[in-house]
Design a protein around this motif. Structure first.
Motif, short mmCIF file in Angstrom:
data_model
loop_
_atom_site.label_atom_id
_atom_site.label_comp_id
_atom_site.label_asym_id
_atom_site.label_seq_id
_atom_site.Cartn_x
_atom_site.Cartn_y
_atom_site.Cartn_z
N GLY A 89 -3.89 -1.83 4.02
CA GLY A 89 -5.17 -1.56 3.37
C GLY A 89 -5.54 -0.09 3.37
N ARG A 90 -4.61 0.77 3.76
CA ARG A 90 -4.90 2.21 3.86
C ARG A 90 -4.72 2.89 2.51
NH1 ARG A 90 -1.27 6.77 6.14
NH2 ARG A 90 -2.75 8.39 6.73
N HIS B 205 -1.40 13.92 3.29
CA HIS B 205 -0.66 12.66 3.29
C HIS B 205 -0.87 11.91 1.97
CE1 HIS B 205 -4.73 11.58 4.47
NE2 HIS B 205 -4.49 10.35 4.07
N LEU B 206 -1.78 12.39 1.13
CA LEU B 206 -2.11 11.69 -0.11
C LEU B 206 -1.20 12.09 -1.26
CD1 LEU B 206 -6.00 11.98 0.04
CD2 LEU B 206 -4.65 9.92 0.47
N ARG B 207 -0.84 11.12 -2.08
CA ARG B 207 -0.03 11.34 -3.27
C ARG B 207 -0.95 11.26 -4.49
NH1 ARG B 207 2.97 6.97 -2.86
NH2 ARG B 207 2.23 5.83 -4.69
N GLU C 64 2.54 -1.39 -2.85
CA GLU C 64 1.27 -0.73 -3.06
C GLU C 64 0.53 -1.38 -4.22
OE1 GLU C 64 2.22 3.34 -3.82
OE2 GLU C 64 3.49 3.53 -2.06
N ALA C 65 -0.79 -1.16 -4.27
CA ALA C 65 -1.60 -1.69 -5.36
C ALA C 65 -2.73 -0.73 -5.66
CB ALA C 65 -2.16 -3.07 -4.99
N GLN C 66 -3.22 -0.83 -6.89
CA GLN C 66 -4.41 -0.07 -7.28
C GLN C 66 -5.25 -0.96 -8.17
OE1 GLN C 66 -1.96 2.98 -9.50
NE2 GLN C 66 -3.52 2.68 -11.08
N GLY C 67 -6.55 -0.69 -8.21
CA GLY C 67 -7.41 -1.50 -9.06
C GLY C 67 -8.83 -1.56 -8.54
N ARG D 254 -13.28 6.53 4.72
CA ARG D 254 -13.79 5.25 5.20
C ARG D 254 -12.67 4.45 5.87
NH1 ARG D 254 -16.66 3.69 -0.55
NH2 ARG D 254 -17.96 5.57 -0.72
N PRO D 255 -13.02 3.44 6.67
CA PRO D 255 -11.99 2.60 7.30
C PRO D 255 -11.14 1.90 6.24
CG PRO D 255 -14.13 2.24 8.33
CD PRO D 255 -14.38 3.08 7.11
N ALA D 256 -9.91 1.53 6.63
CA ALA D 256 -9.00 0.84 5.71
C ALA D 256 -9.60 -0.50 5.29
CB ALA D 256 -7.65 0.61 6.39
#
Length: 237
Positions: free
Chosen positions: A6-7, A65-67, A208-211, A229-231
């Protein structure tokens, strides 16, 4: 978002046009006009520069660490100046190319598969991450998919939205994940909107997922706060 934890691990650049007379103009209206007129090339170049600048900003703030994923138009991809421009921008902003993921649609990739293969190889050599976007909506040959130097495929939202209710879509998504992993590719599921979709994808070993389940589109300034924010709670954990 990583399906197992969930990160938040990255974001995709979205383009919106807020006009004083027209109001908010959706990409479905202005991108086809930009493609037809040729304005998509300078527009796409501006987007790449903005993305690189944002990555440099994240890097200074300890968010390296972000893409960040950026869509390339078919004209950008076949125009011949892409490699030189990317080299210039990487040198200007001092970013790690591996943090920029360049996306090309399946349809654009297959317009000239041999040229696509060579350009993807050159981009991979430079360290960029590469993805085939909207996978399943074009007419790609699996033989070419095997030969393309890509890192991941993105399953089109049209298949994801009905995986809870449509057995055919569920089979297609599960098979696509299995195929991608067999070829050593990661998978991103687009358009995830429900906990049930997340649970299905996680159980099928999606990566991975997005939405909208995770977040609506937002300005970069708001995204900075969002990622702190928390995962997200993982379904069934």
């Amino acid at each position: 978002v990583a399906l197992d934890t969930g990160r938040v691990i990255g974001a995709e650049v979205l383009l919106r046009w807020n006009d004083s007379e027209l109001g908010s103009v959706e990409p479905s209206r202005f991108i086809p006009v930009a493609e037809e007129s040729g304005m998509i090339v300078p527009l796409g170049d501006w987007v790449l520069a903005q993305a690189m600048a944002l990555l440099a900003e994240w890097q200074r703030d300890g968010l390296d660490h972000l893409r960040l994923a950026v869509n390339l138009s078919a004209r950008q991809f076949s125009g011949g100046a892409l490699l030189e421009r990317l080299d210039q921008l990487v040198a200007r902003y001092g970013i790690d190319p591996a943090r920029l993921e360049l996306e090309i649609t399946e349809t654009a990739a297959m317009r000239d598969p041999e040229n696509t293969r060579e350009l993807l190889r050159e981009l991979r050599t430079r360290g960029f991450k590469l993805a085939i976007d909207d996978f399943g909506t074009g007419y790609s040959s699996l033989a070419y998919l095997k030969l393309f130097a890509i890192d991941r495929i993105k399953i089109d939202r049209g298949f994801v939205k009905d995986i809870e209710h449509n057995p055919n879509d569920a089979v297609i998504v599960a098979a696509t994940i299995g195929l991608a992993h067999a070829l050593g590719l990661a998978v991103v599921a687009e358009g995830v909107e429900t906990q049930a979709q997340w649970g299905f994808l996680r159980d099928k070993l999606g990566d991975e997922a997005q939405g909208y389940l995770f977040a609506r589109p937002m300005p970069a300034s708001e995204f900075r706060e969002f990622i702190r924010r928390p995962a997200q709670p993982v379904p069934g954990a």
